[in-house]
Design a protein around this motif. Sequence first.
Motif, PDB file in Angstrom:
ATOM      1  N   ILE A   6      17.892  23.929 -26.730  1.00 25.78           N
ATOM      2  CA  ILE A   6      19.346  23.428 -26.140  1.00 25.78           C
ATOM      3  C   ILE A   6      18.835  22.266 -24.774  1.00 25.78           C
ATOM      4  CG2 ILE A   6      21.204  23.625 -24.001  1.00 25.78           C
ATOM      5  CD1 ILE A   6      20.594  26.834 -23.730  1.00 25.78           C
ATOM      6  N   TYR A   7      17.621  22.109 -24.830  1.00 26.82           N
ATOM      7  CA  TYR A   7      17.161  21.194 -23.688  1.00 26.82           C
ATOM      8  C   TYR A   7      16.659  19.848 -24.925  1.00 26.82           C
ATOM      9  CZ  TYR A   7      18.398  23.130 -19.414  1.00 26.82           C
ATOM     10  OH  TYR A   7      19.315  24.301 -18.627  1.00 26.82           O
ATOM     11  N   MET A   8      16.121  20.345 -25.833  1.00 24.83           N
ATOM     12  CA  MET A   8      15.567  19.555 -26.799  1.00 24.83           C
ATOM     13  C   MET A   8      15.362  20.102 -28.624  1.00 24.83           C
ATOM     14  SD  MET A   8      11.698  20.323 -25.442  1.00 24.83           S
ATOM     15  CE  MET A   8      10.358  19.080 -26.807  1.00 24.83           C
ATOM     16  N   PRO A   9      17.268  19.500 -28.495  1.00 23.38           N
ATOM     17  CA  PRO A   9      17.386  19.894 -30.249  1.00 23.38           C
ATOM     18  C   PRO A   9      16.780  19.438 -31.600  1.00 23.38           C
ATOM     19  CG  PRO A   9      19.008  17.842 -28.876  1.00 23.38           C
ATOM     20  CD  PRO A   9      17.684  18.862 -28.023  1.00 23.38           C
ATOM     21  N   ARG A  10      15.860  18.466 -30.801  1.00 23.54           N
ATOM     22  CA  ARG A  10      15.126  17.720 -32.489  1.00 23.54           C
ATOM     23  C   ARG A  10      14.258  17.831 -32.230  1.00 23.54           C
ATOM     24  NH1 ARG A  10      17.287  12.914 -34.133  1.00 23.54           N
ATOM     25  NH2 ARG A  10      15.618  12.462 -34.358  1.00 23.54           N
ATOM     26  N   GLY A  11      13.562  19.761 -31.455  1.00 25.53           N
ATOM     27  CA  GLY A  11      12.260  20.023 -31.444  1.00 25.53           C
ATOM     28  C   GLY A  11      11.090  19.446 -30.877  1.00 25.53           C
ATOM     29  N   LEU A  12      10.072  20.614 -31.124  1.00 26.73           N
ATOM     30  CA  LEU A  12       9.368  19.557 -30.863  1.00 26.73           C
ATOM     31  C   LEU A  12       8.746  18.268 -30.206  1.00 26.73           C
ATOM     32  CD1 LEU A  12       6.891  22.947 -30.284  1.00 26.73           C
ATOM     33  CD2 LEU A  12       8.716  22.074 -28.131  1.00 26.73           C
ATOM     34  N   VAL A  13       8.825  18.271 -31.748  1.00 31.21           N
ATOM     35  CA  VAL A  13       8.549  17.022 -32.299  1.00 31.21           C
ATOM     36  C   VAL A  13       9.104  15.948 -32.204  1.00 31.21           C
ATOM     37  CG1 VAL A  13       6.289  15.224 -33.953  1.00 31.21           C
ATOM     38  CG2 VAL A  13       5.998  18.270 -33.461  1.00 31.21           C
ATOM     39  N   ASP A  14       9.990  15.195 -31.185  1.00 29.96           N
ATOM     40  CA  ASP A  14      10.557  14.178 -31.397  1.00 29.96           C
ATOM     41  C   ASP A  14      10.336  12.374 -31.257  1.00 29.96           C
ATOM     42  OD1 ASP A  14      13.138  12.797 -31.347  1.00 29.96           O
ATOM     43  OD2 ASP A  14      13.762  14.093 -29.895  1.00 29.96           O
ATOM     44  N   VAL A  15       9.682  12.247 -32.577  1.00 33.87           N
ATOM     45  CA  VAL A  15       9.671  11.198 -32.027  1.00 33.87           C
ATOM     46  C   VAL A  15      10.584   9.821 -32.081  1.00 33.87           C
ATOM     47  CG1 VAL A  15       8.483   8.681 -34.369  1.00 33.87           C
ATOM     48  CG2 VAL A  15       8.508  11.495 -34.775  1.00 33.87           C
ATOM     49  N   ARG A  16      11.931  10.151 -32.196  1.00 29.45           N
ATOM     50  CA  ARG A  16      12.688   9.335 -31.651  1.00 29.45           C
ATOM     51  C   ARG A  16      12.212   9.468 -30.464  1.00 29.45           C
ATOM     52  NH1 ARG A  16      19.124  10.040 -32.271  1.00 29.45           N
ATOM     53  NH2 ARG A  16      18.258  11.889 -30.648  1.00 29.45           N
ATOM     54  N   ARG A  17      12.194  10.453 -29.054  1.00 26.56           N
ATOM     55  CA  ARG A  17      11.715  10.378 -28.125  1.00 26.56           C
ATOM     56  C   ARG A  17      10.562  10.019 -27.309  1.00 26.56           C
ATOM     57  NH1 ARG A  17      12.422  15.955 -27.859  1.00 26.56           N
ATOM     58  NH2 ARG A  17       9.957  16.490 -27.343  1.00 26.56           N
ATOM     59  N   LEU A  18       9.903   9.589 -27.993  1.00 27.43           N
ATOM     60  CA  LEU A  18       8.746   9.821 -27.339  1.00 27.43           C
ATOM     61  C   LEU A  18       8.913   8.120 -27.729  1.00 27.43           C
ATOM     62  CD1 LEU A  18       6.200  11.273 -30.429  1.00 27.43           C
ATOM     63  CD2 LEU A  18       6.216  11.338 -27.700  1.00 27.43           C
ATOM     64  N   ARG A  19       9.594   7.342 -28.531  1.00 27.70           N
ATOM     65  CA  ARG A  19       9.439   5.591 -28.980  1.00 27.70           C
ATOM     66  C   ARG A  19      11.119   5.260 -27.312  1.00 27.70           C
ATOM     67  NH1 ARG A  19      12.059   4.946 -35.616  1.00 27.70           N
ATOM     68  NH2 ARG A  19       9.244   5.205 -36.574  1.00 27.70           N
ATOM     69  N   LEU A  20      11.152   6.187 -27.392  1.00 29.34           N
ATOM     70  CA  LEU A  20      12.451   5.840 -26.177  1.00 29.34           C
ATOM     71  C   LEU A  20      11.910   5.245 -25.039  1.00 29.34           C
ATOM     72  CD1 LEU A  20      16.269   7.409 -26.570  1.00 29.34           C
ATOM     73  CD2 LEU A  20      15.121   5.422 -27.219  1.00 29.34           C
ATOM     74  N   LEU A  21      10.741   6.677 -24.295  1.00 31.96           N
ATOM     75  CA  LEU A  21       9.737   6.996 -23.197  1.00 31.96           C
ATOM     76  C   LEU A  21       9.034   5.669 -23.266  1.00 31.96           C
ATOM     77  CD1 LEU A  21       8.524  10.624 -23.749  1.00 31.96           C
ATOM     78  CD2 LEU A  21      10.428   9.398 -22.458  1.00 31.96           C
ATOM     79  N   ARG A  22       8.103   5.476 -24.121  1.00 29.60           N
ATOM     80  CA  ARG A  22       7.599   4.264 -24.343  1.00 29.60           C
ATOM     81  C   ARG A  22       8.569   2.626 -24.023  1.00 29.60           C
ATOM     82  NH1 ARG A  22       4.589   5.276 -30.146  1.00 29.60           N
ATOM     83  NH2 ARG A  22       2.781   6.177 -29.728  1.00 29.60           N
ATOM     84  N   SER A  23       9.633   2.661 -24.377  1.00 27.73           N
ATOM     85  CA  SER A  23      10.351   1.464 -24.395  1.00 27.73           C
ATOM     86  C   SER A  23      10.754   1.254 -23.239  1.00 27.73           C
ATOM     87  CB  SER A  23      11.467   1.414 -25.415  1.00 27.73           C
ATOM     88  OG  SER A  23      12.526   2.644 -25.606  1.00 27.73           O
ATOM     89  N   ARG A  24      11.278   2.883 -22.153  1.00 31.54           N
ATOM     90  CA  ARG A  24      10.950   2.758 -21.400  1.00 31.54           C
ATOM     91  C   ARG A  24       9.991   2.532 -20.167  1.00 31.54           C
ATOM     92  NH1 ARG A  24      14.241   8.336 -20.666  1.00 31.54           N
ATOM     93  NH2 ARG A  24      16.466   7.321 -21.437  1.00 31.54           N
ATOM     94  N   GLY A  25       8.581   2.325 -20.947  1.00 34.30           N
ATOM     95  CA  GLY A  25       7.464   2.950 -20.035  1.00 34.30           C
ATOM     96  C   GLY A  25       7.732   0.943 -20.090  1.00 34.30           C
ATOM     97  N   ARG A  26       8.059   0.209 -21.298  1.00 38.99           N
ATOM     98  CA  ARG A  26       7.366  -1.403 -21.602  1.00 38.99           C
ATOM     99  C   ARG A  26       7.958  -1.748 -20.276  1.00 38.99           C
ATOM    100  NH1 ARG A  26       6.652  -1.265 -28.021  1.00 38.99           N
ATOM    101  NH2 ARG A  26       4.376  -0.206 -28.227  1.00 38.99           N
ATOM    102  N   ARG A  27       9.527  -1.786 -20.252  1.00 42.22           N
ATOM    103  CA  ARG A  27      10.824  -1.690 -19.437  1.00 42.22           C
ATOM    104  C   ARG A  27      10.465  -2.021 -18.300  1.00 42.22           C
ATOM    105  NH1 ARG A  27      16.356   0.020 -22.343  1.00 42.22           N
ATOM    106  NH2 ARG A  27      16.097  -0.912 -24.008  1.00 42.22           N
ATOM    107  N   ARG A  28       9.582  -1.298 -17.499  1.00 40.26           N
ATOM    108  CA  ARG A  28       9.252  -0.936 -16.313  1.00 40.26           C
ATOM    109  C   ARG A  28       8.130  -2.167 -16.047  1.00 40.26           C
ATOM    110  NH1 ARG A  28       9.327   5.902 -15.348  1.00 40.26           N
ATOM    111  NH2 ARG A  28      11.609   5.744 -15.952  1.00 40.26           N
ATOM    112  N   ALA A  29       7.564  -2.026 -16.590  1.00 36.36           N
ATOM    113  CA  ALA A  29       5.330  -2.932 -16.716  1.00 36.36           C
ATOM    114  C   ALA A  29       6.564  -4.155 -16.184  1.00 36.36           C
ATOM    115  CB  ALA A  29       4.620  -2.421 -18.316  1.00 36.36           C
TER     116      ALA A  29
END
Length: 304
Positions: free
Chosen positions: A260-283
Motif C-alpha cells: 500500500i505505502y511502497m507499491p514499487r517495493g523496498l528497492v525503489d530507485v526512482r524514489r531515491l532519485r526523487l529524494l536526492r533531487s529534493r535534497g539538492r533543491r533544498r541545498a
Amino acid sequence: MSTTALLTTLQFAGVNALFALAIYASLRTGVLSLAPVFFGAVSAFTFGYTAGTVGLSVPLALVVGVGLGAAMGAVTAVLIIRLDSHYLAMATIAMVLIGRVLIINLVEYTGGPTGTLVPGDLGTWAWLIGSLVVACYVMSRLAGSRYGLAADAVREDPAVAQTLAISPRRIQFVGFVISGALGGAAGIFQASFLQYIGPDTFYTHLGFVTLAAVVLGGAFHWAGPVVGAIAFTLLPELLREPMGEYDRVVTGVLLVIIIIYMPRGLVDVRRLRLLRSRGRRRAVDDDATPTPTDRDTTPAQVTT
C-alpha cells in the motif's frame, strides 16, 4: 534463533533469491510467470539423475541442468508467449501442476512419490554466493543494455514498443530463456542443499513465496528480488519465537502495508532519485536565501 538455524535460513534465502531473479527476468518483459518453479524441478531431477545415477561430474551436471532449464524456457516461450497476460500466467501455473504429475509417474528418473536422493556437493556457501554474484552481475549488465531498455519499453506498453521497431515477443522470448537458466540453477542448488527432492519440493507454494519476494523487494530493479527474498525468508523465522503461530499473519500484514505505502517495493530507485533531487533543491534554496547580514546591508553602506 540459533546460529545453525540462522545459517540454514540464509542458505535457503539465497536459493529463493535465485528463484526470485528468475521470476523477475520474465516479469521485466511484462510477463507474470511461475514457470521458474517448473524449470527448477526439471533441472534438479536432471542434476540428481546425471550426477547420481549416470555418474557425471558435479560441475558438468550443473551445466547440463542449467542448459536444460534455459532450453525449457525457450520451448515454453514458443508455446505460450502468444497468450494474453492472465491466460499466460494461468498456463505457467498449470505447468507447475503438470510437473508434479510427471514427477510422480516418471519413477525410473524421479523416484516417483517417494522422491530421490541428490548429491550435496553444491550445497556450500562458495557455490551459492558465487552463483548469486554471477546472476546479479548478469542482471545488472543487462539492465543498462539495449535489451534492458527494450524490455522496459515492452513492459510499459508493447504497442508503443512496436512503433519503436522493438519486437515484444522476441524480448519476452529472451526473458523466458534467462528465467529458465536462473530457475534451473535455483532448483539445482535447492536440491543440493536438501539432498532430497520429491513431488512437493517444487510446487505452487514455492512460486507464490518467490513472487511475494519480488513484490516485497521491488520488481523495477534487479536488486529488489534479492532483497525481498532475503527479507521474506528471514522475517517468518525471526517472528516465529515471539509470535508463535501468528508469524505468517504478521508477515502477511507487513506485506500488505508495504504494497500500500511502497507499491514499487523496498528497492525503489526512482524514489531515491526523487529524494536526492529534493535534497539538492533544498541545498540550492538555502544557498540562494540571503543571510541576515546581507539583508541589513543597504546600498548607501556599500558605497561608503
